[in-house]
Design a protein around this motif. Sequence first.
Motif, PDB file in Angstrom:
ATOM      1  N   SER A  12       1.002  -1.009  -0.056  1.00 13.83           N
ATOM      2  CA  SER A  12       0.006  -0.175   0.127  1.00 13.83           C
ATOM      3  C   SER A  12       0.728   1.328   0.184  1.00 13.83           C
ATOM      4  N   ALA A  13       1.890   1.249   0.715  1.00 12.13           N
ATOM      5  CA  ALA A  13       2.980   2.361   0.748  1.00 12.13           C
ATOM      6  C   ALA A  13       3.475   2.632  -0.623  1.00 12.13           C
ATOM      7  N   PHE A  14       3.881   1.713  -1.417  1.00 16.78           N
ATOM      8  CA  PHE A  14       4.639   1.530  -2.532  1.00 16.78           C
ATOM      9  C   PHE A  14       3.513   2.053  -3.796  1.00 16.78           C
ATOM     10  N   TRP A  15       2.156   1.613  -3.237  1.00 16.51           N
ATOM     11  CA  TRP A  15       0.959   1.826  -4.529  1.00 16.51           C
ATOM     12  C   TRP A  15       1.057   3.640  -4.144  1.00 16.51           C
ATOM     13  N   LEU A  16       1.170   4.108  -3.159  1.00 16.77           N
ATOM     14  CA  LEU A  16       0.968   5.609  -2.985  1.00 16.77           C
ATOM     15  C   LEU A  16       1.977   6.329  -3.833  1.00 16.77           C
ATOM     16  N   LEU A  17       3.141   5.736  -4.101  1.00 18.38           N
ATOM     17  CA  LEU A  17       4.251   6.283  -4.960  1.00 18.38           C
ATOM     18  C   LEU A  17       3.898   6.286  -6.329  1.00 18.38           C
ATOM     19  N   LEU A  18       2.993   5.334  -6.783  1.00 14.68           N
ATOM     20  CA  LEU A  18       2.701   5.181  -8.175  1.00 14.68           C
ATOM     21  C   LEU A  18       1.418   5.682  -8.703  1.00 14.68           C
ATOM     22  N   ILE A  19       0.801   6.611  -7.752  1.00 16.12           N
ATOM     23  CA  ILE A  19      -0.365   7.102  -8.459  1.00 16.12           C
ATOM     24  C   ILE A  19      -0.061   8.321  -9.421  1.00 16.12           C
ATOM     25  N   LEU A  75     -11.121  17.336  -1.758  1.00 11.59           N
ATOM     26  CA  LEU A  75     -10.755  17.038  -3.052  1.00 11.59           C
ATOM     27  C   LEU A  75     -11.971  17.384  -3.868  1.00 11.59           C
ATOM     28  N   LYS A  76     -13.151  17.255  -3.622  1.00  9.81           N
ATOM     29  CA  LYS A  76     -14.492  17.710  -4.358  1.00  9.81           C
ATOM     30  C   LYS A  76     -14.573  19.036  -4.163  1.00  9.81           C
ATOM     31  N   LYS A  77     -14.134  19.566  -3.006  1.00  9.58           N
ATOM     32  CA  LYS A  77     -14.584  21.183  -3.134  1.00  9.58           C
ATOM     33  C   LYS A  77     -13.674  21.651  -3.793  1.00  9.58           C
ATOM     34  N   ILE A  78     -12.160  21.434  -4.084  1.00 12.80           N
ATOM     35  CA  ILE A  78     -11.392  22.197  -4.943  1.00 12.80           C
ATOM     36  C   ILE A  78     -11.361  21.412  -6.305  1.00 12.80           C
ATOM     37  N   ASP A  79     -12.214  20.331  -6.554  1.00 11.81           N
ATOM     38  CA  ASP A  79     -12.139  19.592  -7.898  1.00 11.81           C
ATOM     39  C   ASP A  79     -10.567  19.293  -8.113  1.00 11.81           C
ATOM     40  N   ALA A  80      -9.905  18.607  -7.308  1.00 10.56           N
ATOM     41  CA  ALA A  80      -8.495  18.333  -7.401  1.00 10.56           C
ATOM     42  C   ALA A  80      -8.343  17.122  -8.219  1.00 10.56           C
ATOM     43  N   THR A  81      -8.691  17.044  -9.456  1.00 10.38           N
ATOM     44  CA  THR A  81      -8.688  15.508 -10.256  1.00 10.38           C
ATOM     45  C   THR A  81      -7.495  15.615 -11.198  1.00 10.38           C
ATOM     46  N   ARG A  82      -6.628  16.790 -10.904  1.00  2.61           N
ATOM     47  CA  ARG A  82      -5.300  16.916 -11.762  1.00  2.61           C
ATOM     48  C   ARG A  82      -4.126  15.999 -11.264  1.00  2.61           C
ATOM     49  N   GLU A  83      -3.237  15.857 -12.044  1.00  2.00           N
ATOM     50  CA  GLU A  83      -2.088  14.874 -11.617  1.00  2.00           C
ATOM     51  C   GLU A  83      -1.169  15.595 -10.432  1.00  2.00           C
ATOM     52  N   ILE A  84      -0.683  14.611  -9.974  1.00  2.68           N
ATOM     53  CA  ILE A  84       0.189  15.012  -8.669  1.00  2.68           C
ATOM     54  C   ILE A  84       1.732  15.486  -9.436  1.00  2.68           C
ATOM     55  N   GLU A  85       2.259  16.441  -8.676  1.00  5.34           N
ATOM     56  CA  GLU A  85       3.466  17.016  -8.963  1.00  5.34           C
ATOM     57  C   GLU A  85       4.583  16.491  -8.041  1.00  5.34           C
ATOM     58  N   ARG A  86       5.689  15.850  -8.519  1.00  7.08           N
ATOM     59  CA  ARG A  86       6.820  15.292  -7.856  1.00  7.08           C
ATOM     60  C   ARG A  86       7.899  16.097  -8.039  1.00  7.08           C
ATOM     61  N   ILE A  87       8.988  16.037  -7.087  1.00  2.18           N
ATOM     62  CA  ILE A  87      10.207  16.881  -7.348  1.00  2.18           C
ATOM     63  C   ILE A  87      11.136  16.061  -8.304  1.00  2.18           C
ATOM     64  N   THR A  88      11.013  14.487  -7.962  1.00  8.36           N
ATOM     65  CA  THR A  88      11.653  13.636  -8.902  1.00  8.36           C
ATOM     66  C   THR A  88      10.700  12.968  -9.519  1.00  8.36           C
ATOM     67  N   PRO A  89      11.444  12.436 -10.933  1.00 10.25           N
ATOM     68  CA  PRO A  89      10.536  11.608 -11.772  1.00 10.25           C
ATOM     69  C   PRO A  89      10.032  10.383 -11.147  1.00 10.25           C
ATOM     70  N   LYS A  90       8.988   9.740 -11.689  1.00 12.16           N
ATOM     71  CA  LYS A  90       8.243   8.810 -11.048  1.00 12.16           C
ATOM     72  C   LYS A  90       9.097   7.601 -10.697  1.00 12.16           C
ATOM     73  N   TYR A  91       9.985   7.121 -11.722  1.00 14.24           N
ATOM     74  CA  TYR A  91      10.711   5.953 -11.682  1.00 14.24           C
ATOM     75  C   TYR A  91      11.936   6.265 -10.662  1.00 14.24           C
ATOM     76  N   THR A  92      12.210   7.260 -10.474  1.00 19.84           N
ATOM     77  CA  THR A  92      13.340   7.788  -9.577  1.00 19.84           C
ATOM     78  C   THR A  92      12.712   7.617  -8.078  1.00 19.84           C
ATOM     79  N   SER A  93      11.635   8.086  -8.106  1.00 20.70           N
ATOM     80  CA  SER A  93      11.058   8.032  -6.779  1.00 20.70           C
ATOM     81  C   SER A  93      10.722   6.605  -6.333  1.00 20.70           C
ATOM     82  N   LEU A  94      10.390   5.622  -7.295  1.00 19.93           N
ATOM     83  CA  LEU A  94      10.316   4.322  -6.895  1.00 19.93           C
ATOM     84  C   LEU A  94      11.536   3.787  -6.873  1.00 19.93           C
ATOM     85  N   LEU A  95      12.684   3.974  -7.316  1.00 19.69           N
ATOM     86  CA  LEU A  95      13.895   3.575  -6.767  1.00 19.69           C
ATOM     87  C   LEU A  95      14.234   4.058  -5.560  1.00 19.69           C
ATOM     88  N   ILE A  96      14.081   5.196  -5.206  1.00 15.94           N
ATOM     89  CA  ILE A  96      14.464   5.779  -3.824  1.00 15.94           C
ATOM     90  C   ILE A  96      13.702   5.099  -2.697  1.00 15.94           C
TER      91      ILE A  96
END
Length: 211
Positions: A12-19, A75-96
């Motif tokens: 579940s923790a790794f899943w949060l990193l892949l969203i 999330l419903k109030k602010i309609d936050a359906t947009r993609e997340i923003e990471r400092i590091t690329p997705k797969y770099t985050s997964l490696l870390i």
Amino acid sequence: MDQWIAMLLLLSAFWLLLIRKISDTVPILVFQSFILALTAGFLWYETGLSHLLVAALLTLIVKAAIIPYVLHYTLKKIDATREIERITPKYTSLLIAILLSVAGFYITSRLHLPSTEFGEPYLPISIVLVFLGTFIMIDHKKALMQGVGLITIENGLFLVALSISYGMPMMVEFGIFFDMLVTVIIIGILSYRIHLAFESLNIENMRKLKG
């Protein structure tokens, strides 16, 4: 069974990193909290300690129901359906995250931390959850993800307490659950105000407030 529960918590923790979207965090947190409640329930079944049953029920009510509802409402109030923003690329985050997980298991094995008979399998996972929750807070730019990271850290600390001493005194448990609920509500309010001010949840926009 305990090994499977521990692996599901790690998954579940790794899943949060892949969203890809912030809204995807809510069902994952519900899943993680449900597994955490199942862990406390399993330890209650094995030990017969009544406070573990109370902790399991509180986890279901507060972490698997009320907190996800607060996040979903925000999330419903602010309609936050947009993609997340990471400092590091997705797969770099997964490696870390993988490196942090390895470090968590290594540290646990080297430090020889005290653990209970039935809680021992969860100890390395609990340390990894704390590491990954901290990384989520550092790696994401949007305010709500800071809350998600904080919840993950608290889940890890809760699991540490279960692993080492079958949980904490009941009044301490109530205080922690209350503090967590209040913290998430405040994060939700702040996220809403940030969105109203900047039409974005990116915390880097807060720098514009500097005089």
